[in-house]
Structures are given as structure tokens and as C-alpha cells.
Design a protein around this motif. Structure first.
Motif, short mmCIF file in Angstrom:
data_model
loop_
_atom_site.label_atom_id
_atom_site.label_comp_id
_atom_site.label_asym_id
_atom_site.label_seq_id
_atom_site.Cartn_x
_atom_site.Cartn_y
_atom_site.Cartn_z
N LYS A 75 2.48 47.71 -6.22
CA LYS A 75 1.10 47.95 -6.52
C LYS A 75 0.99 48.82 -7.77
O LYS A 75 -0.27 48.56 -8.51
CB LYS A 75 0.70 49.01 -5.26
N ASP A 76 1.80 49.67 -8.00
CA ASP A 76 1.70 50.42 -9.50
C ASP A 76 1.98 49.54 -10.60
O ASP A 76 0.90 49.62 -11.47
CB ASP A 76 2.63 51.37 -9.58
N PHE A 77 2.59 48.51 -10.46
CA PHE A 77 2.63 47.46 -11.55
C PHE A 77 1.58 46.85 -11.65
O PHE A 77 1.02 46.28 -12.69
CB PHE A 77 4.05 46.59 -11.40
N ILE A 78 0.94 46.21 -10.48
CA ILE A 78 -0.38 45.32 -10.56
C ILE A 78 -1.46 46.01 -11.11
O ILE A 78 -2.44 45.79 -11.80
CB ILE A 78 -0.65 44.75 -9.21
N GLU A 79 -1.54 47.36 -10.81
CA GLU A 79 -2.81 48.35 -11.14
C GLU A 79 -2.91 48.45 -12.72
O GLU A 79 -3.55 48.28 -13.34
CB GLU A 79 -2.59 49.55 -10.49
N ASN A 80 -1.46 48.52 -13.29
CA ASN A 80 -1.07 48.34 -14.78
C ASN A 80 -1.40 47.17 -15.29
O ASN A 80 -1.80 47.11 -16.60
CB ASN A 80 0.01 49.44 -15.14
N ASN A 81 -1.11 46.23 -14.68
CA ASN A 81 -1.06 44.73 -15.41
C ASN A 81 -1.97 43.73 -14.21
O ASN A 81 -1.16 43.08 -13.77
CB ASN A 81 0.26 44.32 -15.45
N PRO A 82 -3.15 43.96 -14.23
CA PRO A 82 -3.88 43.08 -13.18
C PRO A 82 -3.86 41.68 -13.12
O PRO A 82 -4.42 41.07 -12.28
CB PRO A 82 -5.56 43.67 -13.41
N ASP A 83 -3.66 41.17 -14.52
CA ASP A 83 -3.64 39.62 -14.40
C ASP A 83 -2.11 39.01 -14.63
O ASP A 83 -1.84 38.00 -14.93
CB ASP A 83 -4.09 39.22 -15.71
N CYS A 84 -1.10 39.86 -14.10
CA CYS A 84 0.31 39.63 -14.05
C CYS A 84 0.65 38.53 -13.16
O CYS A 84 -0.06 37.95 -12.32
CB CYS A 84 1.01 40.83 -13.44
N THR A 85 1.93 37.88 -13.34
CA THR A 85 2.58 37.03 -12.45
C THR A 85 3.73 37.58 -11.79
O THR A 85 4.53 38.18 -12.44
CB THR A 85 2.94 35.65 -13.18
N VAL A 86 3.66 37.38 -10.51
CA VAL A 86 4.74 37.95 -9.53
C VAL A 86 5.85 36.90 -9.24
O VAL A 86 5.17 35.93 -8.43
CB VAL A 86 4.28 38.97 -8.61
#
Length: 274
Positions: A75-86
Motif C-alpha cells: 500500500k505504501d509503495f502504491i501510494e507513492n507510485n500510483p501508476d506502478c506495475t506490480v
């Protein structure tokens, strides 16, 4: 929708059902910290004997504690990188995408072909969340990741079943094919290697614990080209499940024996974890 889903798995692939069941049971508790709606819905439809997993409190507690901490980190990563690929490596029947989705991320669930066949039978995913059925040690899976950018790789419930050489091969594929790569890698504490008998439901599958690490220092020889962001563990997940344990989490021995979540990255990105 009432028809039973018949599943034929064994060994490491079968352990995903144990984790799936643990999340479903925890979600039914009144004080749950996360709710896995899909697991609750589907565990009754899967034709599998979960009786041993139901009795295996050691396995179940570990799965829930790591889920709580992984959810926090992702969640922390996505909040900092909202268009990321997981990329969710060894996804099993994990449903984290449905808890984390912000409407913008791209999510790949990667696992062995036989596991993905089961997952596809249950979830039928496509679009921003999709599946890849290839061994994580086969470089071909990297070619299937077509949406790139800020990349997060989740390695949960896998490294302990791979040899050191296999873990190195997996990390090399990530390093050689993706820039801006951050990795969250769960590792069994070294104390528990070759002691899978502690978790009865895992022992039944025939899976073996063959790899462990207590810190990034322990894996730096197989994680070439990466640098440490932080060494984390599941203690705060354990405290969340059993608040009375919080008073004991500072004890060095407790830290030593708990599962680790090592956070490391390929490039010199601004660190988003503290």
C-alpha cells in the motif's frame, strides 16, 4: 455457482491452498485487520480437505502476520507510485490486488502453469490484473510483462522452497529485465530451514524448507546489482493479531526467529520505506 471446484496439486504448489484457507478463516474473525472476501466466498467451493490446515495454528498465524505487513508495504509503495506495475511472484490464490487497487495500477500474477490453471478457473482475470503461468526461474516470464515503469516485485511464501541457486536466478531475471525495480522478499529465518515439520499442513504437501535469510547481508551474494532499502519482519503483524505479544516483540531472540521481509532495489531511487 454451487458446483465444487476440483483441484489437483501437490508439493510447493499445494501450499497455496493452506495460505488461502488461513486468510479465509482470519477474515471471519471479528477483529480482522484485513478482509479477504474472495477467500471467504470460495473456500467453501473448493474440493479440498482443509482439516489439517484448520488445526495448524503455526502456519495460519504466520500467513496472517505476513499478509498484514505485506499489505502495509505494498500500500505504501502504491501510494507513492500510483501508476506502478506490480508483479506478484508465486501468487497462488492471493487476492491482494483487490485490496490494493487504486484504479490505475497494473498487476501481474505469476506462478507455475498448474497453479495459474487453478487460479484462472476461479478468478478469470484480465485487463489491469492478469496472470502468467511460467516458472519464476524461466527468463521467458519477463517478456510477458508489457507494462513497465516503477516496478514492485512481491516474493511471498516462495524463497524458502527454492535453493540458493534458484533464488539467485529469479533475482537475476528481475535485475536484467527491469529498471526502477523494488523487491519485497519474504525469507524464512535461518533457524527454521529444514524444519518444515513445525508446520504440519506444509509437511503433508511434501514441500521442504531449504533456504533462509535473516537480513539483506545474508542474500547480497545472490542479489547482485541490488541495494538494501531495509530489513523488515512480521513482528508487527504478530502484535496486531495478538496484542499481548507486543511487550515481547523487542526481545532479540523473537526478532531472530520471525519471518523476514527484505526490501531492496535495483536503482538509486528515492527510498520510500522508512
Amino acid at each position: 455457482m454451487s458446483d465444487k471446484i476440483k483441484i489437483q496439486l501437490n508439493g510447493t504448489a499445494e501450499t497455496m491452498l493452506q495460505s488461502f484457507y488461513a486468510r479465509a478463516q482470519y477474515s471471519k474473525s471479528k477483529k480482522h485487520k484485513f478482509y479477504d472476501a474472495k477467500a471467504v466466498e470460495l473456500v467453501e467451493r473448493i474440493d479440498y480437505d482443509f482439516s489439517l490446515a484448520e488445526k495448524d495454528s503455526t502456519m495460519g498465524t504466520g500467513v496472517i502476520a505476513r499478509t498484514i505487513v505485506f499489505d502495509e508495504l505494498v500500500k505504501d509503495f502504491i501510494e507513492n507510485n500510483p501508476d506502478c506495475t506490480v508483479v506478484n511472484i508465486a501468487c497462488g490464490l492471493d487476492t491482494r490486488f483487490y485490496r490494493m487497487d487504486n484504479g490505475r495500477i497494473t498487476w501481474y500474477n505469476l506462478d507455475l502453469p498448474e497453479t495459474i490453471a487453478v487460479r484462472n478457473q476461479i478468478y478469470n482475470e484480465s485487463g489491469r490484473v492478469s496472470t502468467i503461468g511460467i516458472s519464476v526461474t524461466d527468463p521467458a516470464w519477463a517478456e510477458r510483462i508489457t507494462v513497465k515503469g516503477k516496478m514492485l516485485f512481491i516474493i511471498e511464501g516462495l524463497s524458502m522452497y527454492l535453493t540458493s541457486e534458484e533464488n539467485e536466478q529469479m533475482l537475476s531475471i528481475i535485475h536484467d529485465n527491469f529498471d526502477n525495480a523494488t523487491v519485497l522478499m519474504e525469507c524464512l529465518a535461518k533457524k527454521w530451514v529444514n524444519k518444515e515439520k513445525v508446520e504440519e499442513s506444509i509437511q503433508k504437501t511434501g514441500a521442504k524448507f531449504v533456504f533462509g535469510a535473516d537480513s539483506f547481508e545474508d542474500i547480497k551474494n545472490i542479489a547482485k546489482g541490488f541495494r538494501k532499502v531495509k530489513d523488515d519482519d512480521i513482528r508487527r503483524g504478530m502484535s496486531s493479531i495478538y496484542p499481548a505479544l507486543k511487550a515481547f516483540m523487542w526481545i532479540p531472540y523473537v526478532k531472530k526467529i520471525t519471518q523476514k521481509i527484505l526490501v531492496f532495489e535495483k536503482t538509486q531511487l528515492q527510498t520510500i520505506f522508512v
